[in-house]
Design an enzyme around this catalytic site. Structure first.
Site, PDB file in Angstrom:
ATOM      1  N   LYS A   1      70.605  49.710 -27.990  1.00 21.73           N
ATOM      2  CA  LYS A   1      70.519  49.019 -26.694  1.00 21.73           C
ATOM      3  C   LYS A   1      71.873  48.456 -26.275  1.00 21.73           C
ATOM      4  O   LYS A   1      72.201  48.476 -25.096  1.00 21.73           O
ATOM      5  CB  LYS A   1      69.462  47.908 -26.742  1.00 21.73           C
TER       6      LYS A   1
ATOM      7  N   LYS B   1      59.825  52.632 -22.008  1.00 26.73           N
ATOM      8  CA  LYS B   1      59.472  52.214 -20.650  1.00 26.73           C
ATOM      9  C   LYS B   1      60.663  51.730 -19.847  1.00 26.73           C
ATOM     10  O   LYS B   1      60.572  51.621 -18.644  1.00 26.73           O
ATOM     11  CB  LYS B   1      58.364  51.153 -20.696  1.00 26.73           C
TER      12      LYS B   1
ATOM     13  N   LYS C   1      62.938  58.728 -28.271  1.00 25.16           N
ATOM     14  CA  LYS C   1      61.638  58.050 -28.140  1.00 25.16           C
ATOM     15  C   LYS C   1      61.279  57.816 -26.669  1.00 25.16           C
ATOM     16  O   LYS C   1      62.139  57.405 -25.898  1.00 25.16           O
ATOM     17  CB  LYS C   1      61.743  56.699 -28.868  1.00 25.16           C
TER      18      LYS C   1
HETATM   19  P1  ATP Z   1      61.623  49.061 -24.125  1.00 25.71           P
HETATM   20  O1  ATP Z   1      61.862  50.385 -23.488  1.00 25.71           O
HETATM   21  O2  ATP Z   1      61.526  47.935 -23.146  1.00 25.71           O
HETATM   22  O3  ATP Z   1      62.511  48.790 -25.290  1.00 25.71           O
HETATM   23  P2  ATP Z   1      59.321  50.168 -25.421  1.00 25.71           P
HETATM   24  O4  ATP Z   1      58.666  51.091 -24.458  1.00 25.71           O
HETATM   25  O5  ATP Z   1      60.067  50.764 -26.553  1.00 25.71           O
HETATM   26  O6  ATP Z   1      60.194  49.093 -24.676  1.00 25.71           O
HETATM   27  P3  ATP Z   1      58.106  47.884 -26.672  1.00 25.71           P
HETATM   28  O7  ATP Z   1      57.603  46.816 -25.792  1.00 25.71           O
HETATM   29  O8  ATP Z   1      59.437  47.674 -27.298  1.00 25.71           O
HETATM   30  O9  ATP Z   1      58.156  49.257 -25.896  1.00 25.71           O
HETATM   31  O10 ATP Z   1      57.061  48.282 -27.759  1.00 25.71           O
HETATM   32  C1  ATP Z   1      55.716  47.917 -27.776  1.00 25.71           C
HETATM   33  C2  ATP Z   1      54.980  48.670 -28.835  1.00 25.71           C
HETATM   34  O11 ATP Z   1      54.855  50.040 -28.474  1.00 25.71           O
HETATM   35  C3  ATP Z   1      55.664  48.656 -30.206  1.00 25.71           C
HETATM   36  O12 ATP Z   1      54.680  48.549 -31.208  1.00 25.71           O
HETATM   37  C4  ATP Z   1      56.342  49.988 -30.276  1.00 25.71           C
HETATM   38  O13 ATP Z   1      56.513  50.439 -31.595  1.00 25.71           O
HETATM   39  C5  ATP Z   1      55.353  50.858 -29.531  1.00 25.71           C
HETATM   40  N1  ATP Z   1      56.014  52.007 -28.918  1.00 25.71           N
HETATM   41  C6  ATP Z   1      56.925  51.942 -27.925  1.00 25.71           C
HETATM   42  N2  ATP Z   1      57.330  53.180 -27.586  1.00 25.71           N
HETATM   43  C7  ATP Z   1      56.659  54.053 -28.406  1.00 25.71           C
HETATM   44  C8  ATP Z   1      56.652  55.460 -28.558  1.00 25.71           C
HETATM   45  N3  ATP Z   1      57.411  56.229 -27.792  1.00 25.71           N
HETATM   46  N4  ATP Z   1      55.837  56.002 -29.488  1.00 25.71           N
HETATM   47  C9  ATP Z   1      55.058  55.234 -30.272  1.00 25.71           C
HETATM   48  N5  ATP Z   1      55.021  53.881 -30.184  1.00 25.71           N
HETATM   49  C10 ATP Z   1      55.808  53.295 -29.263  1.00 25.71           C
END
Ligand code: ATP
Ligand code: LTN
Length: 337
Positions: A114, A200, A197
Site C-alpha cells: 500500500k 475494493k 488479489k
Molecule cells: P482494501 O482494498 O480497502 O485494502 P480489501 O478489499 O482487501 O480492502 P478488507 O476490508 O481489507 O478488504 O478485507 C476484509 C476481509 O475480506 C478480510 O478478511 C480479507 O482477508 C477478505 N478479503 C479481501 N479481499 C479478498 C479476496 N480477494 N479474496 C479473499 N478474501 C478477501
C-alpha cells in the site's frame, strides 16, 4: 456444554464490498455464526489509514453494516457494530503500539504494497501502525478465532506476537488468537489482473472486481471480460499463466460447494465462453437474495443505526473490562470510583 468460542472479524468501509470480501470472509461468518460468540465490526478507523473522502465514510460504514446483515448475519447470534463507536479500540491500540517493534511492522507485506502506491509525503504513520489497531480489535474481545481471507494471515501472526509479548511482560492478560481461513476462495483474484488479489479500493478499473451490489447485467459483462489464456483447457492450475481460469473455477467451486474434481468434470469439453457465463450465473444467483434483503433493510429508516447502537453497547462491556485489566497490569494509576 462448553462456552462457544469468541470470534472477531471486520471489513473496512473503504469502498464497495467485493465478492472477494464475501467469499473470503463474510460467507464463513454467516455459515458458522450459530457455533460462536461472534463480534463482526465495521472497521472504520482502519479506512482512514490511506487518503479517503470524509463525505462518504459514514454512508459506506452504514452500507457495510447493512451488507453484513443482508448476507445473513443475525443479531440473534452476532454482535454487529462500528469500531469508532467503541473508543477502547484506539485506546488499546496505543498501549500495544508501545510494545510493538518497528521491525515487526516493517515486515508487513500489506504495508509495503500500500505504501508503494502512495507518494512518500502521503504515507501516514497510521498505515504502518494499522496492524497494531487490528491486533487491538482482536485482543480487546479475548478472541480465539479470526475468520479472514488469506491476505490477513500475516497480520494475525503479528496479533499473536503482540499478545505473547504483552503476556510475557505484564502477566497473562490476552487470549492468543488464531486465524480461520477458508479452504476454498481464501484469495479471489482480480478479473482483469488474475495475479493480484481482488480488492475494493486499489484500482480504478471497472473490470477488476465484482461488487455485492452490482446489477446482474454488470456482473455478466465483467465476467465476459475476465482475463483467461489461450489454452482452452478448463482445469485448476497453480501456473501464473493460467491464473485467470483458475480464479473463475475457484469462484465457482466456492459458491457451489463442490470438490475440484467435480468442478473440472462439470466443465469438461466446454469452452471459456461457457465457463464465464456459468460462473457469472452462479454469482448473480448468490447476490440476488443479498441485494433484495439489503434494499429492505435500507428502506427501514433508522434500522441499521439501531442495530449498530445495540451492538456497540454490548461490545463496550467486554472492551471496558479488557482495557481496565490492561491498564492495571501496565501500572497506570486508575481513577478513583
Ligand atoms: P482494501 O482494498 O480497502 O485494502 P480489501 O478489499 O482487501 O480492502 P478488507 O476490508 O481489507 O478488504 O478485507 C476484509 C476481509 O475480506 C478480510 O478478511 C480479507 O482477508 C477478505 N478479503 C479481501 N479481499 C479478498 C479476496 N480477494 N479474496 C479473499 N478474501 C478477501
Ligand atoms: N485488516 C483487515 C480488516 C480488519 C480486521 C480486524 C480483520 C481490521 N481489524 C480484526 C479481522 C480482525 C483487512 O482485512 N484489511
Amino acid at each position: 456444554m462448553t462456552n462457544p468460542k469468541r470470534v472477531f472479524s471486520g471489513v473496512q468501509p473503504s469502498g464497495n464490498l467485493t465478492i472477494g470480501n464475501y467469499i473470503g470472509a463474510i460467507r464463513q461468518w454467516v455459515e458458522r455464526q450459530q457455533e460462536f460468540d461472534a463480534c463482526y465490526c465495521v472497521v472504520d478507523a482502519h479506512a482512514i489509514t490511506v487518503p479517503y473522502e470524509p463525505q462518504t465514510l459514514q454512508t459506506k460504514t452504514r452500507e457495510v453494516a447493512a451488507l453484513y446483515l443482508a448476507a445473513g448475519l443475525s443479531t440473534d447470534y452476532a454482535t454487529v457494530f462500528v469500531q469508532s463507536h467503541v473508543p477502547q479500540h484506539t485506546e488499546l491500540a496505543w498501549y500495544l503500539t508501545c510494545i510493538t517493534s518497528l521491525g515487526w511492522l516493517n515486515r508487513m507485506t500489506q504495508f509495503k504494497d500500500k505504501s508503494a502506491r502512495l507518494e512518500t509525503e502521503m504515507i501516514g504513520a497510521g498505515l504502518l501502525n494499522y496492524p497494531v489497531l487490528m491486533a487491538a480489535d482482536i485482543l480487546l474481545y479475548q478472541t480465539e478465532l479470526v475468520p479472514v481471507g488469506d491476505d490477513q494471515r500475516q497480520h494475525i501472526e503479528l496479533a499473536r506476537d503482540i499478545a505473547q509479548r504483552f503476556n510475557a511482560t505484564f502477566g497473562e492478560t490476552f487470549t492468543i488468537p488464531a486465524a480461520m481461513i477458508p479452504l476454498e476462495g481464501a484469495r479471489v483474484m482480480g478479473l482483469d489482473t488474475p495475479t493480484t488479489k481482488m480488492s475494493k479500493s486499489t484500482t480504478d478499473s471497472q473490470y477488476h472486481a465484482v461488487y455485492l451490489l452490482d446489477e446482474p447485467d454488470t456482473v455478466l459483462k465483467k465476467f465476459k471480460r475476465a482475463v483467461t489464456d489461450s489454452l482452452a483447457d478448463i482445469r485448476f492450475s497453480a501456473d501464473p499463466e493460467r491464473a485467470g481460469v483458475n480464479n473463475l473455477l475457484t469462484i465457482f467451486q466456492a459458491l457451489t460447494h463442490q470438490n475440484a474434481e467435480g468442478v473440472e468434470a462439470h466443465f469438461a469439453g466446454k469452452g471459456y465462453g461457457h465457463l464465464k457465463t456459468e460462473v457469472a450465473e452462479v454469482v448473480i444467483e448468490t447476490l440476488r437474495p443479498i441485494q433484495q434483503h439489503y434494499a429492505e433493510l435500507m428502506a427501514e429508516g433508522g434500522y441499521i443505526d439501531r442495530v449498530l447502537a445495540e451492538g456497540a453497547a454490548k461490545a463496550q462491556v467486554i472492551a471496558t473490562q479488557t482495557v481496565a485489566d490492561v491498564k492495571g497490569r501496565m501500572g497506570f494509576l486508575l481513577p478513583a470510583l
